[in-house]
Enzyme design. Structure first.
Site, short mmCIF file in Angstrom:
data_model
loop_
_atom_site.label_atom_id
_atom_site.label_comp_id
_atom_site.label_asym_id
_atom_site.label_seq_id
_atom_site.Cartn_x
_atom_site.Cartn_y
_atom_site.Cartn_z
CE LYS A 1 -2.12 -1.22 3.94
NZ LYS A 1 -1.53 -2.54 3.93
CB THR A 2 3.72 2.35 2.22
OG1 THR A 2 2.92 2.23 3.34
CG2 THR A 2 4.65 3.49 2.12
CG ASP B 1 0.45 4.97 4.16
OD1 ASP B 1 -0.31 4.14 3.98
OD2 ASP B 1 1.79 5.07 4.40
CD GLU B 2 -0.23 2.94 8.26
OE1 GLU B 2 -1.23 2.22 8.63
OE2 GLU B 2 0.84 2.62 8.38
CD GLN C 1 -1.73 -3.30 9.14
OE1 GLN C 1 -0.42 -2.61 9.64
NE2 GLN C 1 -1.72 -3.45 7.59
NE ARG D 1 3.97 -4.02 11.04
CZ ARG D 1 3.50 -3.48 9.78
NH1 ARG D 1 4.11 -2.99 9.25
NH2 ARG D 1 2.50 -4.05 9.32
N1 LIG Z 1 5.24 -5.60 -6.48
C1 LIG Z 1 6.24 -5.75 -5.46
N2 LIG Z 1 7.29 -6.33 -5.81
C2 LIG Z 1 8.43 -6.41 -4.70
N3 LIG Z 1 8.36 -6.01 -3.67
C3 LIG Z 1 7.02 -5.35 -3.16
C4 LIG Z 1 6.20 -5.18 -4.30
N4 LIG Z 1 5.15 -4.44 -3.63
C5 LIG Z 1 5.56 -4.16 -2.17
N5 LIG Z 1 6.77 -4.79 -1.90
C6 LIG Z 1 7.74 -4.63 -0.95
O1 LIG Z 1 6.79 -5.34 0.27
C7 LIG Z 1 7.06 -4.60 1.29
C8 LIG Z 1 5.78 -4.03 1.88
O2 LIG Z 1 5.42 -3.04 1.20
P1 LIG Z 1 4.66 -1.56 1.90
O3 LIG Z 1 5.56 -1.47 2.99
O4 LIG Z 1 4.33 -0.91 0.89
O5 LIG Z 1 3.20 -2.38 2.34
P2 LIG Z 1 1.95 -2.01 2.93
O6 LIG Z 1 0.88 -2.46 2.47
O7 LIG Z 1 2.04 -0.65 3.01
O8 LIG Z 1 2.46 -2.56 4.60
P3 LIG Z 1 1.52 -2.00 6.06
O9 LIG Z 1 0.19 -2.63 5.92
O10 LIG Z 1 2.46 -2.74 7.14
O11 LIG Z 1 1.57 -0.70 6.07
C9 LIG Z 1 8.12 -3.65 1.12
O12 LIG Z 1 9.42 -3.85 1.36
C10 LIG Z 1 8.07 -3.32 -0.51
O13 LIG Z 1 9.15 -2.70 -1.06
MG LIG Z 2 2.23 0.88 4.69
#
Ligand SMILES: Nc1ncnc2c1ncn2[C@@H]1O[C@H](COP(=O)(O)OP(=O)(O)OP(=O)(O)O)[C@@H](O)[C@H]1O
Ligand SMILES: [Mg+2]
Length: 805
Positions: A51-52, A237-238, A276, A659
């Site tokens: 997402k981020t 975000d969040e 979350q 995490r």
């Molecule tokens: N398509 C992708 N290919 C490879 N790595 C990815 C891809 N998408 C996300 N990632 C990696 O996966 C990890 C998690 O991504 P991110 O932090 O954006 O998730 P999130 O959904 O925001 O998590 P959270 O819910 O904990 O905030 C990061 O290390 C990111 O670089």
């Molecule tokens: Mg995130």
């Protein structure tokens, strides 16, 4: 929320000027979110699904492919840390152009807007921002002036209610009009007066920052228009942790229909995960996610289902835990990164052992090259749990940083108490003496202090001696009232000095200081919740002192006395100076690498990060230690009888687990002394919710299994220490003897094989290094340098409460 995009099998064609690489490493759903143009977009997805990444990538894409000017972008994150991280990530993609964007938290964004628009609000732009401490203080004053009985309506209660009203954007007039009972009427009354005084003081509290911004945007369409024109892209975000005021702010900024002069709504993209949501206590509501499509016409929703962060094992554990929450929408979250290592579980005797085990594991991981310190995070439920880790990490020389929360020994109340002890140990310690002179307040003001200080200088005597002169009326210009207050203070110190002279142990001295100074009562009677946590911290300090006394007593007991080598120049064991030395060592922050040193310039290994789970939201680490998984700790005591709070704790557990990227540890202590009296807590229910086959439990059963060789006359090793967890016990003999998991008696037998240079963790002395070994078999002893606790010679036979690290 119901719309799941049917994505074309092929990725959307990259837009002009080759931003293709910006889309390359995204999955189709992520790509859809990044390239989406037009109406509002909600991305809902579980942890680690990108997402981020979608948000940061979208910003880069806007700049590169859609020719958006960076100044048109407003991105909102939940913490300053996350804002910094996002700015960094975007800067890595687009370089210095990132600077013109606004990437900040809701609060900093509002401060920025409000300072710009202060004139509109008829305020001066240098308004102060009151933190919760100031807020509580002001509310106390207001309530007093309004003759509100503090026993009936504590300032804390009033503050919480006022904060809730602000989070719901209810102003004092409406609060008064809506008030349906006495409490609500009182709250409305205080609220009105409190706001009046804030304005008078040219100040705003945290909640005001959001509320006043919203009010301003609603009351002044031309101001709203300015921001609408400026920020064509709003990203949040969040989103699951926004409250009503923040939601409204987003709406006002982005707009839902064209403005009066025809400016279309900004493009809005929000991302979040209802699982979350961990800030309900601040008014956060997942309603904002659930109702997004109703709130924003033409909204679309994208779901992300692939997790890129964690191994299948970690993900399965997280999914199993969160699945227990009622009333949630089940999500599919999968990964193709393989099972990875099993989760390591550890049950320790007590919180020291837990920290020592973790320190040992970190050392081992670093030594084997499996992780650098900066790859590792240690999580706990509440800030006060950091103390044991800090002590052990400092002694072991493990570089670490505590994120958020003040380091235990830097906390004001702890410093005050240590200052008292220092003065008792060394009355000439002027710095400490002046610190406590008027703490708690006893009518010795700044002026009196200055007069005494001048007298000391003129007479070339110490400040302490000058105080005694004041008692005897030999300090000119000192008014009689101050002289009287000083007399009382000096008498108090003398009285406390007698406690020390009587041979009382440090924790008893500390108790005497807390009681006789009135320090504790003052905090206990305060309505400020911060003061409640100060009382907790002081209880913790007393615990530290009690443990110190206990281990000293053990060392000095008859059978061991001869084994203690007294070192020249070190304070007598158990004495106040010995305790203070130990505390100063822990408080010595200089030896800790700066957290901002990052991965470079500090040897490359960085630092281990310690923080609460709340602080960890949005972050990720290759190795995560989830500690204190005990019912009453995590889940928090408060949540045990309340299903809604328990659900929030479970979401917190979900955040904690997710995490971790490669390795996850979960640990609990059978006995925890963090709250003063040692308490034994049952295992956290969240531990039971993790499927057993995912966990490799590392803990020796109370007796028997896996230890010692056979033969010989020496009873077999039986300890409470981990079998593999930093283990180190070996037994030269066989035999039979066992101890209970709680047993720490010296009578039980075990032999610990040590060599010079080995690092050990002793239950009472902490971490140490072996400096010499003597004797063999039952006569084997080792001299161990325990840092501030001194060098100690110990027999290695007996149930030595010590492990080799
Ligand atoms: N398509 C992708 N290919 C490879 N790595 C990815 C891809 N998408 C996300 N990632 C990696 O996966 C990890 C998690 O991504 P991110 O932090 O954006 O998730 P999130 O959904 O925001 O998590 P959270 O819910 O904990 O905030 C990061 O290390 C990111 O670089
Ligand atoms: Mg995130």
């Amino acid at each position: 929320m119901d719309t799941l995009f049917e994505l074309p099998a092929e990725s959307p064609a990259p837009v002009a000027d080759g931003p293709a690489e910006l889309l390359e490493d995204l999955n189709p759903a992520q790509r859809e979110a990044v390239t989406h143009a037009g109406g509002p977009l909600l991305v809902v997805a579980g942890a680690g699904s990108g997402k981020t990444r979608v948000l940061t990538r979208r910003i880069a894409y806007l700049l590169a492919a859609r020719r958006v000017h960076p100044g048109e972008i407003m991105a909102i994150t939940f913490t300053n840390k996350a804002a910094a991280e996002m700015r960094e990530r975007v800067a890595a993609l687009v370089g210095r152009r990132a600077n013109a964007m606004w990437v900040s938290t809701f609060h900093s964004m509002c401060v920025r807007i409000l300072r710009r628009e202060a004139k509109t609000l008829e305020m001066s732009s240098n308004f102060s921002i009151y933190d919760s401490d100031d807020t509580k203080r002001l509310i106390t004053l207001v309530a007093r002036d309004l003759d509100i009985d503090p026993k009936r309506y504590a300032a804390r209660t009033l503050a919480v209610h006022i904060s809730n009203l602000k989070n719901e954007l209810v102003d004092p007039e409406r609060a008064a009009a809506d008030a349906g009972n006495d409490l609500e009427r009182r709250v409305a009354e205080v609220y009105g007066e409190y706001q009046r005084r804030l304005t008078q003081a040219n100040a705003m509290d945290f909640d005001d920052l959001i509320m006043r911004t919203v009010e301003m945007l609603q009351a002044f369409p031309d101001v709203a228009e300015y921001y609408r024109r400026r920020f064509r892209h709003v990203l949040v975000d969040e989103y699951q942790d926004t409250n009503h005021a923040q939601y409204t702010l987003v709406r006002e900024l982005a707009g839902t229909e064209p403005s009066e002069s025809g400016i279309a709504p900004a493009e809005l993209v929000v991302v979040g995960d209802a699982d979350q949501s961990i800030y309900a206590f601040r008014g956060a509501t997942i309603r904002n996610i659930e109702e997004f499509e109703r709130d924003f016409p033409n909204a679309r929703t994208v779901l992300l289902e692939q997790n890129y962060r964690s191994t299948q094992t970690i993900l399965s554990a997280a999914n199993a835990v969160i699945a227990r929450n009622p009333n949630r929408r089940a999500k599919r979250l999968w990964t193709d990164s393989g099972d990875g290592a099993k989760i390591v579980g550890y049950v320790s005797d007590n919180d020291h052992d837990e920290a020592a085990f973790i320190a040992g594991e970190i050392d081992a991981l670093a030594e084997k090259g499996e992780a650098e310190y900066s790859d590792i995070a240690v999580f706990y439920r509440t800030n006060n749990q950091s103390r044991v880790f800090e002590e052990i990490f400092i002694r072991l020389g493990l570089p670490y940083k505590v994120v958020g929360g003040v380091r235990f020994y830097e906390r004001r109340e702890v410093r005050d108490m240590v200052a008292y002890l220092r003065v008792l140990a060394n009355p000439e310690d002027t710095v400490s003496l002046r610190r406590i002179l008027n703490v708690p307040k006893r009518g010795i003001g700044d002026r009196a202090e200055a007069v005494v200080a001048t007298h000391a200088e003129r007479e070339r005597i110490s400040f302490a001696a000058a105080l005694r002169d004041a008692v005897e009326g030999r300090v000119p210009l000192l008014n009689p009232r101050s002289a009287k207050a000083i007399t009382g203070f000096v008498a108090l110190l003398d009285e406390l000095g007698e406690v020390v002279a009587s041979g009382a142990e440090v924790h008893d001295v500390l108790e005497a200081v807390l009681d006789r100074t009135g320090y504790r009562v003052e905090l206990e009677e305060s309505d400020d919740p911060q003061d409640a946590s100060r009382v907790e911290n002081l209880t913790e300090l007393v615990t530290v002192a009690r443990e110190f006394a206990e281990f000293t007593a053990e060392v000095l007991s008859d059978e061991n006395a001869e084994l203690v080598a007294e070192e020249e120049g070190t304070p007598a064991p158990g004495s106040l100076p010995a305790f203070l030395e130990r505390v100063s060592l822990v408080a010595d922050a200089d030896s800790i690498p700066s957290p901002d040193g990052g991965d470079e310039g500090d040897g490359g290994a960085g630092v281990v990060t310690l923080m609460t789970v709340h602080t960890a939201k949005g972050l990720e680490y290759p190795v995560v230690f989830c500690t204190g998984w005990e019912d009453g700790v995590f889940p928090h005591m408060r949540a045990l009888g309340d299903p809604a709070e328990l659900a929030e704790e479970r979401r917190l557990a979900y955040v904690a687990i997710t995490r971790a990227r490669q390795r996850l540890y979960v640990s609990r202590a059978l006995v925890r002394s963090a709250w003063g009296q040692p308490q034994s807590n049952p295992a956290s229910r969240f531990l039971d919710e993790v499927p057993a086959e995912l966990v490799d439990w590392r803990r020796l059963e109370p007796s028997g299994s896996g230890f010692g060789s056979s033969g010989g006359g020496t009873p077999r090793a039986a300890t409470t220490w981990g079998r593999r967890g930093g283990g180190g016990f070996s037994s030269p003999g066989g035999g039979a003897s066992g101890t209970s998991p709680f047993g720490k008696g010296w009578k039980d037998t075990v032999a610990l094989k040590l060599d010079v240079g080995d690092r050990v963790s002793h239950d009472k002395y902490g971490l140490g290094t072996v400096v010499s070994c003597d004797g063999t078999g039952p006569r084997a002893t080792a001299t161990i340098d325990f840092g501030a606790a001194g060098k100690v010679r110990l027999m290695l036979i007996g149930s030595v409460p010590m492990v080799k690290l």
